[in-house]
Every structure is written in C-alpha cells, then in structure tokens.
Scaffold this motif. Structure first.
Motif, PDB file in Angstrom:
ATOM      1  N   GLY A  80       0.783  -1.224   0.000  1.00 15.82           N
ATOM      2  CA  GLY A  80       0.000   0.000   0.000  1.00 15.82           C
ATOM      3  C   GLY A  80       0.820   1.281   0.000  1.00 15.82           C
ATOM      4  N   LEU A  81       2.125   1.185  -0.164  1.00 17.31           N
ATOM      5  CA  LEU A  81       2.959   2.372  -0.246  1.00 17.31           C
ATOM      6  C   LEU A  81       2.856   2.991  -1.637  1.00 17.31           C
ATOM      7  N   GLU A  82       3.003   4.311  -1.688  1.00 19.33           N
ATOM      8  CA  GLU A  82       2.871   5.013  -2.964  1.00 19.33           C
ATOM      9  C   GLU A  82       4.036   5.967  -3.183  1.00 19.33           C
ATOM     10  N   GLY A  83       4.436   6.096  -4.433  1.00 20.37           N
ATOM     11  CA  GLY A  83       5.463   7.053  -4.810  1.00 20.37           C
ATOM     12  C   GLY A  83       5.050   7.771  -6.067  1.00 20.37           C
ATOM     13  N   ILE A  84       5.435   9.050  -6.173  1.00 19.76           N
ATOM     14  CA  ILE A  84       5.100   9.837  -7.354  1.00 19.76           C
ATOM     15  C   ILE A  84       6.378  10.398  -7.968  1.00 19.76           C
ATOM     16  N   GLY A  85       6.447  10.321  -9.294  1.00 19.22           N
ATOM     17  CA  GLY A  85       7.596  10.856 -10.011  1.00 19.22           C
ATOM     18  C   GLY A  85       7.137  11.537 -11.280  1.00 19.22           C
ATOM     19  N   PHE A  86       8.044  12.274 -11.892  1.00 22.09           N
ATOM     20  CA  PHE A  86       7.641  13.019 -13.089  1.00 22.09           C
ATOM     21  C   PHE A  86       8.831  13.325 -13.968  1.00 22.09           C
ATOM     22  N   SER A  87       8.517  13.551 -15.220  1.00 20.77           N
ATOM     23  CA  SER A  87       9.452  14.088 -16.190  1.00 20.77           C
ATOM     24  C   SER A  87       8.697  15.169 -16.945  1.00 20.77           C
ATOM     25  N   TYR A  88       9.373  15.886 -17.813  1.00 20.93           N
ATOM     26  CA  TYR A  88       8.708  16.977 -18.514  1.00 20.93           C
ATOM     27  C   TYR A  88       9.415  17.251 -19.831  1.00 20.93           C
ATOM     28  N   SER A  89       8.766  18.030 -20.674  1.00 21.65           N
ATOM     29  CA  SER A  89       9.371  18.473 -21.916  1.00 21.65           C
ATOM     30  C   SER A  89       8.880  19.866 -22.222  1.00 21.65           C
ATOM     31  N   LYS A  90       9.778  20.784 -22.453  1.00 18.19           N
ATOM     32  CA  LYS A  90       9.376  22.118 -22.881  1.00 18.19           C
ATOM     33  C   LYS A  90       9.205  22.099 -24.400  1.00 18.19           C
ATOM     34  N   ARG A  91       8.046  22.540 -24.850  1.00 23.18           N
ATOM     35  CA  ARG A  91       7.673  22.483 -26.259  1.00 23.18           C
ATOM     36  C   ARG A  91       7.450  21.027 -26.675  1.00 23.18           C
TER      37      ARG A  91
END
Length: 406
Positions: A80-91
């Motif tokens: 039941g543990l949770e983790g959040i991550g992200f990446s991105y791109s400009k344009r």
C-alpha cells in the motif's frame, strides 16, 4: 568439444525459460518485503500564464513557450505504499515520453521497489535500441523518481535526509521574472519583488541580437538589486565563441554569480576556454541528457557551476552519479528547474549549491516550498513532499494503469 555439444543440444525452450528467469523480477526472498503492484502514468499539460521568450526565440530556433507537458508516474506496492515521479518536456516531446512510458511501464510490475538501480537499468535496456539518453531515459526518469519518493516515504524521511543532507536549506535564485519577453521595467520590478520575497538571487535572460540591449538590462537590474542579492545571466546557448568572450569581458563589471549557457550545450571545449578566459564563473549542463555528456564537462573543466536536470538525465539514480563526479572535481552545482525535486538533491551535495526558483510548477502540486533569508527550506514532509493537485488532474489529457486493478 563436450561443452559445444552440450550447447548444441540445449533446447530453445530451455534457453528461453532461462532468459525469462534472468530478466524477470527476482524471486521473493527474505530481503524482499514488498512488490510493485500497480503503475499509473499520466500525460499532463501545464498551461503558462503568458507566452515566454528567451534568446532561442529571438534567433528563430524556437517559438515562445506557452505550456509544459509533464509525464507523471504513480507507483503503488502490495503493502500500500505510494510514490510519485515526473518528467517533462518544454515544447515538443511530451507525447513521445508518454508513449515510451506506456511501452515499459508493465516491466515494473512484481519488482522489489527498493532495487532502484537494477530497475533503472532494466527499463533503460528495454528501450536501448532508441538510445540510452534523451527521450528514452526521460521516460524512465518518471519511474525512477517515483521509486526514490516511495523509498523515502517508507523510511519516513524527506528525500534529502534519505540521501544524506549536508544542509537543511539551499541558496535559491529566481529565473521566472527575467525573460526577454518582459520589458526592462517589468524585469526590474520582478527582481525587486524577488529580493523582497526572501530569494537570494535573480537570473535574467540575455542573448539579444543587439548586445547593447543586454548590457543595459543587466545594468538596470544590478542597480535595482545592489550588492545584497546575487545576479546571474543566461544566454541560452545563443552566442558564438567570439561574442561570448566579448560579452563576458563587458559583463565583468557587474560581479555576476555566473554566466549561463554562453555557448552550445555540447561545446565542452569552448566552455572550458571561456572558463579559463573570464573572471566570471561559467555555468551549463541543463540541456544534457546523460551522465556521459556531463562527464565531458567535468573532464574538460568546462564549468564552475554544473547544472544537471534529474528528469532530463534519467532520474535521481543517474543524477547521483553526476553529483559524485562533480563533487570529486570540486565543482559548484545549480540544478536546473523543478525546484520541488532539486531542492532535495542540492541539499545532499557537498559543495554549497544553488537551487532555481520557478513558480511555474506550483499549480501542479498541493504543497508549497518556503523561502527565507535568501534560501529555500527543505520540507519535513516524507519523500519529495508533493502530491498532485486537482488542477493537475484536470490538465491530464491521457492516462493508463498497469498491474492490479488495471
């Protein structure tokens, strides 16, 4: 001969099964107490308040920036543990990141979430035919960051403390108020407000076709700030070597904290020549997308401030390798963008870093970071310390779930 005969008679089925055992999640043992049960990925497009321009727009290489696509990864374990991550791109590039994440997300199911380095390697090699840098590893970055967030939450620690913090606050500077799309009057007003808000430095964009305009803007901001607030400039790779030398010398009277991206991001030798030529420190690295590319900056002594971006290089796992190499070379560090994440990484760096203050991303998250006395405070919240806002959910254009409940 006997060994060759043995190999010849090994059935294709047995070989396939052996390979499957090797590349699949490890068998559960005493050291493994949890498994990844589900993964959700989302493509979310953050709208900006207005169109933003830097020198790349003025030279015609890019269009003004109006939105920032994000790839979010939410990982849940059997416990039941949770983790959040992200990446991105400009344009451009956000759709590609999401597409690649869709291809590899199922490979996380059943893995021990603590085995982050091994999982990173597995995911990168899953798409190795399209490269081990750039878009492919930027998709992996969202999963990698989520796993580090999860690990820190399991430990009940802020990510900085899990990594081993050198400090509980980091000197910070603001960039979002200094773009070329703003008039000099607006940039000066933004700089004054930045100092009043307890932020320790201001970075403004340069790279005008007429360099005299740049010098006038820098002079105006320097006069407004005085000596109490650090001032940096960023040419966004748009000078050639001759212009960079001339502008570097002309800017020395302003006692800048650094000149950022004076040359093409991959011109390690040119940056090294500038670093030797100029009294003002040189900073670059944000556009690089692998550890190997940062090694070139370090090897050539191209920078005084190295500026890696964790989502761009593939996540926290490769970022830590860059940190170790840069620390060994006694370089200063100023990670690019995404202060919500880079605050933790900068706090764990040994040589007095800076972190970049951008308020653009704040609508994506429910939490806010505190600045005080020119520094950004490491939050006490476990993990990275952010959760997705309702607005972020509303800006999501596509999502997919893998594993239990998919």
């Amino acid at each position: 001969m006997a060994e060759s005969t043995f190999l010849d008679f090994t059935s294709a089925t047995e070989t396939s099964a052996a390979n499957e055992r090797h590349f699949s999640a490890l068998e559960r043992g005493e050291a493994s107490t949890d498994r990844i049960a589900s993964v959700r990925i989302s493509h979310t497009v953050l709208p900006l308040k207005g169109a933003i321009s830097d020198a790349k727009v003025l030279t015609g290489r890019q269009k003004p920036l109006t939105e920032v696509p994000f790839l979010f990864a939410e990982i849940t374990t059997e416990a039941g543990l949770e983790g959040i991550g992200f990446s991105y791109s400009k344009r451009k590039g956000g759709d590609g990141q999401f597409a690649h994440a869709r291809e590899i997300a199922a490979d996380l199911i059943g893995e021990d979430p603590s085995d982050i380095q091994r999982i990173w390697t597995k995911l990168v090699w899953a798409g190795a035919s399209v490269g081990r840098s750039g878009l492919a590893v930027q998709a992996v970055a969202a999963f990698d960051i989520a796993l580090w967030d999860l690990k820190a939450k399991r430990a009940g620690l802020p990510l900085a403390k899990l990594l081993g913090a050198h400090r509980d606050s980091v000197a910070c500077y603001n960039t979002s108020g200094g773009f070329l799309s703003s008039s000099v009057e607006e940039v000066v007003a933004n700089a004054r407000q930045t100092a009043a808000d307890g932020i320790g430095g201001v970075k403004i964009k340069v790279g005008q076709p007429d360099t005299r305009i740049d010098l006038k803007r820098v002079a105006a901001v320097k006069e407004a700030l005085g000596e109490e607030t650090a001032l940096m400039v960023d040419a966004n790779q748009q000078w050639n070597r001759g212009t960079a030398v001339r502008m570097g010398r002309a800017l020395e009277e302003f006692d800048l904290a650094w000149i950022e991206e004076p040359l093409d991001a991959y011109d390690a030798e040119g940056h090294a020549d500038l670093a030797r030529e100029l009294a003002t420190p040189i900073a670059t690295g944000e556009m690089l997308t692998s550890v190997a590319e940062h090694v070139e900056l370090i090897r050539h002594r191209s920078v005084d401030f190295i500026q890696p971006d964790a989502p761009r290089v593939g996540g926290i796992t490769p970022f830590l390798k860059i940190m170790a190499l840069a620390g060994h070379a006694n370089l200063r560090m100023a990670p690019h963008y995404v202060m919500e994440l880079h605050l933790h990484l900068a706090a764990a760096y040994e040589h007095d870093p800076w972190v970049e203050h951008f308020d653009w991303l704040e609508p994506l998250f429910n939490e806010r970071l505190e600045t005080r006395g020119g520094r950004m405070i490491v939050p006490a919240r476990p993990g990275i310390g952010v959760s997705l806002s309702d607005a972020a959910r509303g800006w999501t254009t596509a999502s997919e779930r893998f594993g239990s409940g998919a």
